[in-house]
Design an enzyme around this catalytic site. Structure first.
Site, PDB file in Angstrom:
ATOM      1  N   GLY A  66       0.794  -1.222   0.000  1.00 22.34           N
ATOM      2  CA  GLY A  66       0.000   0.000   0.000  1.00 22.34           C
ATOM      3  C   GLY A  66       0.824   1.268   0.000  1.00 22.34           C
ATOM      4  O   GLY A  66       0.288   2.347  -0.223  1.00 22.34           O
ATOM      5  N   CYS A 125     -28.081  -7.968 -16.995  1.00 20.80           N
ATOM      6  CA  CYS A 125     -27.426  -7.732 -18.275  1.00 20.80           C
ATOM      7  C   CYS A 125     -28.389  -8.117 -19.392  1.00 20.80           C
ATOM      8  O   CYS A 125     -28.933  -9.224 -19.397  1.00 20.80           O
ATOM      9  CB  CYS A 125     -26.142  -8.545 -18.396  1.00 20.80           C
ATOM     10  SG  CYS A 125     -25.411  -8.462 -20.039  1.00 20.80           S
ATOM     11  N   CYS A 161     -26.588 -11.256 -21.455  1.00 22.27           N
ATOM     12  CA  CYS A 161     -26.296 -12.561 -20.861  1.00 22.27           C
ATOM     13  C   CYS A 161     -27.126 -12.792 -19.601  1.00 22.27           C
ATOM     14  O   CYS A 161     -27.067 -13.859 -19.006  1.00 22.27           O
ATOM     15  CB  CYS A 161     -24.812 -12.710 -20.548  1.00 22.27           C
ATOM     16  SG  CYS A 161     -24.271 -11.796 -19.098  1.00 22.27           S
ATOM     17  N   CYS A 168     -23.093  -6.081 -19.371  1.00 22.70           N
ATOM     18  CA  CYS A 168     -21.895  -6.283 -18.557  1.00 22.70           C
ATOM     19  C   CYS A 168     -20.782  -5.357 -19.030  1.00 22.70           C
ATOM     20  O   CYS A 168     -20.544  -5.230 -20.224  1.00 22.70           O
ATOM     21  CB  CYS A 168     -21.378  -7.711 -18.699  1.00 22.70           C
ATOM     22  SG  CYS A 168     -22.446  -8.960 -18.006  1.00 22.70           S
ATOM     23  N   CYS A 183     -19.225 -11.519 -20.185  1.00 19.94           N
ATOM     24  CA  CYS A 183     -20.516 -11.530 -20.871  1.00 19.94           C
ATOM     25  C   CYS A 183     -20.496 -12.553 -22.015  1.00 19.94           C
ATOM     26  O   CYS A 183     -21.403 -13.365 -22.153  1.00 19.94           O
ATOM     27  CB  CYS A 183     -20.796 -10.126 -21.413  1.00 19.94           C
ATOM     28  SG  CYS A 183     -22.490  -9.869 -21.914  1.00 19.94           S
TER      29      CYS A 183
END
Lengths: 201, 316
Positions: B54, B263, B266, B288, B294
């Site tokens: 980090g 979606c 899909c 998506c 997708c």
């Protein structure tokens, strides 16, 4: 007449060799206790091990002063490192970006550069050549990079190292990172990793 | 939702044809474009970044053959990491086939001769602009983020000298105040992307402008996550299986976006959706954002309520 010293060859393929050596170290550093292997493809000068040579040739250059423990301060070794890495070899471990030592001769970790809280990356990465590395027991490692725990066996390190390591970890984000090396094998202990030693009876 | 797509082929709106001809390597550049000294410098920065999760490690970012903001940081990290055995996937906002993604993929095909793929599961290195793939990543993969502003505190404190001190002293009060001001004004934390996280209980980190929907995927991810900011010259990292916590308050816990729609192509209910305008009469559909996810679902026979079923002529 100046004494001439034979310089052993470095990477068989410098570009790919450096990339493979880095990936081995990166993998070891991001999954502490996992053992990887790397070498230059050519035998390095005694007493450098294959992995030590590959790590140095892959990462050390004129920007990174290197400190050598007395056992490594030999003409074949310094000529090899100066020629292939172009690095300065210095006397004080506290000024070093990288250091090479054996497990038995490892100085107190506080002797190396520890960085400061604002710039913790200004610390020494210490390459420690040990007498054996395995994953079958000994130390229990935990911390970032480890799903639950990893086991690591390290042979031939000086007494008191793991107490020293606990103190190093307390300094976080300061502290040194260790790369343990045996032959072509390597394992890394970044400063975040907690090391549990087996209880003495 | 019952929008019917006018589009005859019913591909994912961002879908392009797979490159059929392999890209030839160009001569005269070092492997993966950068010179060896630069790669060593970046590699050392990456190792320090992994050792201090980090923390943003400064590095000597190079001029790259594309403008800042197009992924110069991510490209330099990828160039330092990639080897001839790697398979590279590049996504831009989840899609494999937008200009940025296509060009970066071709860049590495040309300068490193590596295999490229659009399949998340086949890639060993995934460079991403602002999304994390929906398919969970594995230990064998490395995720490289393109980062515009690496400093999470920059909007609150402009001076680098001050933000560096704040990180050194772990003094993140200003960030919590900023999040609290959102709650005081709007009743909730309004940040929807680049939502700040705390890594391994120490550093507050910018996850790059991924939607906060993706933040939970960073927590204890089996893959190594590397972040490169070219203009700002910073590299940072999250090692595998590392705790990544989105900042929040006990009485205002962190939540992710959700949609009433699925979606349209899909039918996925669990993926991040983009709203796509499909005509000039206000028609729209949700699909998506992750084009590979997708496509894979459509190939497996999943159909949304907005589109005809998948056919072999869909390409890919």
């Amino acid at each position: 007449m100046t004494q001439t010293v034979g310089i052993r060859p470095g990477f068989s393929d410098p570009v790919m060799g450096a990339q493979r050596s880095f990936r081995a170290v990166l993998d070891a550093m991001s999954r502490p206790g996992v053992i990887r292997s790397t070498s230059t493809g050519n035998p390095p000068p005694v007493p450098l091990s294959e992995a030590t040579a590959a790590i140095c040739l892959g990462l050390v250059d004129h920007d990174t002063p290197l400190w050598l423990a007395p056992a490594f301060d030999r003409p074949e070794v310094t000529a090899f490192l100066r020629f292939h890495c172009g690095c300065a070899i210095i006397d004080r471990p506290a000024d070093a970006a990288f250091a090479i030592t054996t497990g038995a001769d490892l100085p107190p970790l506080g002797d190396f550069a520890l960085g400061d809280d604002a710039y913790p990356e200004h610390s020494t990465t210490v390459i420690v050549q040990v007498d054996g590395l395995g994953t079958d027991g000994g130390l229990t490692l935990s911390g970032p990079g480890i799903e639950t725990t990893h086991r690591l066996t390290v042979e031939g390190v000086r007494a008191g190292l793991w107490d020293d390591w606990a103190a190093n970890r307390e300094l976080f984000p300061r502290g040194v990172d260790l790369i343990l090396v045996h032959g072509a094998k390597l394992a890394a202990l970044p400063r975040t990793v907690a090391v549990d030693t087996p209880k003495e009876d | 939702m019952s929008t019917v797509i006018q589009h005859p082929s019913a591909q994912h709106p961002s879908a392009a044809k797979t490159e059929t001809t392999p890209v030839a390597m160009i001569e005269g550049y070092n492997f993966a474009y950068l010179d060896e000294q630069t790669k060593r410098m970046i590699r050392r920065a990456i190792l320090k970044a992994v050792a201090v999760p980090g923390y943003q490690v400064p590095f000597g970012s190079r001029e790259m053959p594309l403008p800042y903001g197009w992924g110069t940081g991510g490209i330099q990290v990828t160039a330092a990491v990639i080897g001839p055995d790697d398979t590279l996937k590049v996504i831009d906002q989840g899609a494999d086939d937008t200009t940025n993604a296509v060009n970066i993929r071709r860049f590495f095909a040309k300068t490193a001769g590596v295999a490229t793929t659009e399949k998340t599961a086949d890639a060993s290195i995934i460079q991403t602009r602002h999304r994390i793939p929906e398919k969970p990543l594995t230990e064998e993969q490395i995720l490289v983020y393109q980062v515009p502003i690496p400093e999470p505190l920059r909007q609150l404190e402009a001076r680098e000298t001050e933000t560096r001190k704040m990180h050194a002293l772990e003094e993140y009060g200003v960030m919590h105040v900023s999040l609290y001001e959102d709650i005081a004004t709007f009743g909730r934390i309004t940040r929807s992307y680049n939502y700040p996280v705390k890594v391994a209980d120490r550093y507050v980190m910018a996850p790059s402008p991924i939607p906060k929907f993706d933040n939970p995927k960073m927590n204890r991810m089996p893959a190594l996550q590397l972040f490169g900011a070219g203009r700002e010259k910073r590299i940072y990292a999250v090692p595998p299986y590392t705790k990544v916590e989105s900042l929040d308050f006990e009485d205002h816990p962190f939540t992710i976006e959700s949609w009433e729609e699925n979606c349209a192509l899909c039918g996925a209910t669990d993926s991040y959706l983009d709203e796509v305008v499909i005509d000039d009469k206000g028609g729209k559909m949700f699909v998506c954002s992750d084009s590979d996810y997708c496509q894979e679902r459509r190939e497996a026979g999943h159909v949304g309520d907005g589109g005809p079923p998948h056919t072999e002529s869909d390409g890919r």
